[in-house]
Write a protein that holds these residues in place. Sequence first.
Motif: not given
Length: 716
Positions: A264-276
């Motif tokens: 979750l802290s990498s950019t590989a799956q869209g991180g590190p910031i996510f919107q609930i």
Amino acid sequence: MSSMNSKYVKLNFRPGFHRETTQYAEEGAWYDGDRVRFRAGRPENLRGYAQKTTTPFLGNARDLLTWSDNDTLRHMVFGTDKKLYTYYTDDTIYDITPIVSTVVVGSGKIGSTSGSVVVSVSQAAHNLSEGDYVLFTSVSDGSGGDIGGLSLNNNNYPVSLVNINKFTIAASATATGTDTGIGTLNYLLATGTSSAIQGLGYGAGVYNAASAGTPGYTSVAFSNAFSVVGSNTNVSVAETGHSHVVGNFVEFYNATTIGGNVVLSSTAQGGPIFQITSVQTNAFSFALSSVANATSAATGTATGFFLPVSITTTAGYRAWDEEADQSGITFEISQWSLDNWGEDILANRRGDGIYYYNVDASSTPQRAAVVSANDAPTNVRTILLGPKRQLICFGCSVFGGDYSPMAVRWADTEDFNQWTPSATNTSGDNILTDGTEIIGAVRSRNAINVWTDNSLWLMTFIGGNDVFGFKQMGTNCGLIATHAAVDFDGRTFWMGEDNFYAFDGQVRNLDCTVKRYIFDRINKTNKDKIYAGINSEFKEIVWLYPSTGQDECDSYVVFNPVENYWVYGTGFWTTYSDKNVYNNTITTGTSSSGSSYIYDNEPVSIYTGTNNTALTSYLESATFEIDDGSRIMFMDRMIPDFTMDNSGSLQFSITTKQYPANTSITKGPFEITPTTKKVDLRARGREAAVRVSCDTAGTSWRYGSLRLAVQPDGMR
């Protein structure tokens, strides 16, 4: 033939280009053009140009100075992002880039390989960068011969780096043998920067997505809280009694892998910031940008920072350990400033020290020397010679102190090696206000005009302990670039960030009829390349500038303060010098082949470009009408009034419309030669505009007063 009901109308338009509004609203004026000037109110095409030498130089010139020495021999000197050059009396360009350090390397440190142009050099901690230049002297194989049969002596080469202790150069020929030797390495002034670069990376901006202890943020240490389903993008996070709502943002760092591939802290799956995306009493969820590889439940660790609830977008936010993709940091181009010290030259490349070029040092020009006097400024933005032969530095270190971009510092009278203030000399310094940095300075009548990025100051010699006095003459009138100002007959003209100005005792906004057009086109990233010059033959102030999407100057704007008009056009000049030394203006620029040359600009009777190529010039009017457009015009004849050389020709066309928003209809172009008496045509419209153009090599032309046969032709 022209109708009996036609009335001949003279097409006389106001001089200059006028396009602050629409082509319709500028009725009665010229609206557009290229390579055109006005004399006595009448337009004519510019003269051409020719390469002054067949040998190109390296880089793009940033400043150019022409002068005559004490023997009346003509010279020029110019600095590029790569070199400092002089054009000497034998019509040759010489490299006079200063040597900043010298190292003697011992046996076996310089080596060649048979059949290769590559020469390797071993030198511990050489501190070179890719593309820097090294001058080789005293090179031999140890027995007086060449290394590998290569003539390296007294030649300089750009380096390719191997590591911090080794570099290579490419010789001009292949080695005839594998050999090693000794020599002296003369490191030239490091290669500079050609274009402005935005500073990016880890240190270029604030880590502002979230950080521990930041007001408005909350942090949670999650352990065994994450659940994902294989081939799904949803992540569920367990958190007892949270207060999050849909739309809040959370940023993770130090996350362990879950679902086989999700960090979750990498950019590989869209991180590190996510919107609930959804909330439950003791959990919340968000979506990945790609699916998890496997199912895992109540696993993983991470620290989550929750952005303030007022945040509705993460645009402009940057998480910890994430590189900045934008910033307010700009690495400036390598800018030169040059001035005469008698018949010699003082030079500065912005951010470096001061260099001195002695014209009479040898029959062959020698390299400029570093001014290494005690206390001499070593980090200078720009230089200028004062009225009492005092070298002045603008934006530099103050005496005994640190660097200040607002500092003005001067050497002793007649001595650019004396910078230490004392009771027996006139050196000193001063720090200006109203701005963040000094941009440039220009000598004017009995004073020096000094600009910051926001203000204009007048620097005058007053003698005594202060030596110079400083008076602020204006604010919100800063200079856009180091060389964007000139003095013309005691009045100073300059380009600011969004306006043109003049100073004649007070700051005045110039009434510019093309201001919006010009400032909308300037490439502000490379605005530092804007260069102002004077064409005294035609009483013109010329600004060269890079247009949108262009790295180098490709356009110009001209103001004639005597006839009070503005024109603009295209070109490829980067510097511009008046004809006070040579028989025409001198420019530097990059040809279509990508090589940089010195040019004779507008030589007498030359109306072609390099290799006699045709130069296109054109002129287009604003629209005109009859009876305020209440009736349709019918036009059926034009009587030309041009002067041009006997072999020349022009093209004339007329464009009509029913209404400003309609599609235009063009009639022509019609060829006009020196013998053309009339042009018969048939054009109909409520409004019309004319265009005159020339793309015939060698043609000089001047517009007089065309007459157009016009008659009313109904209401619609």
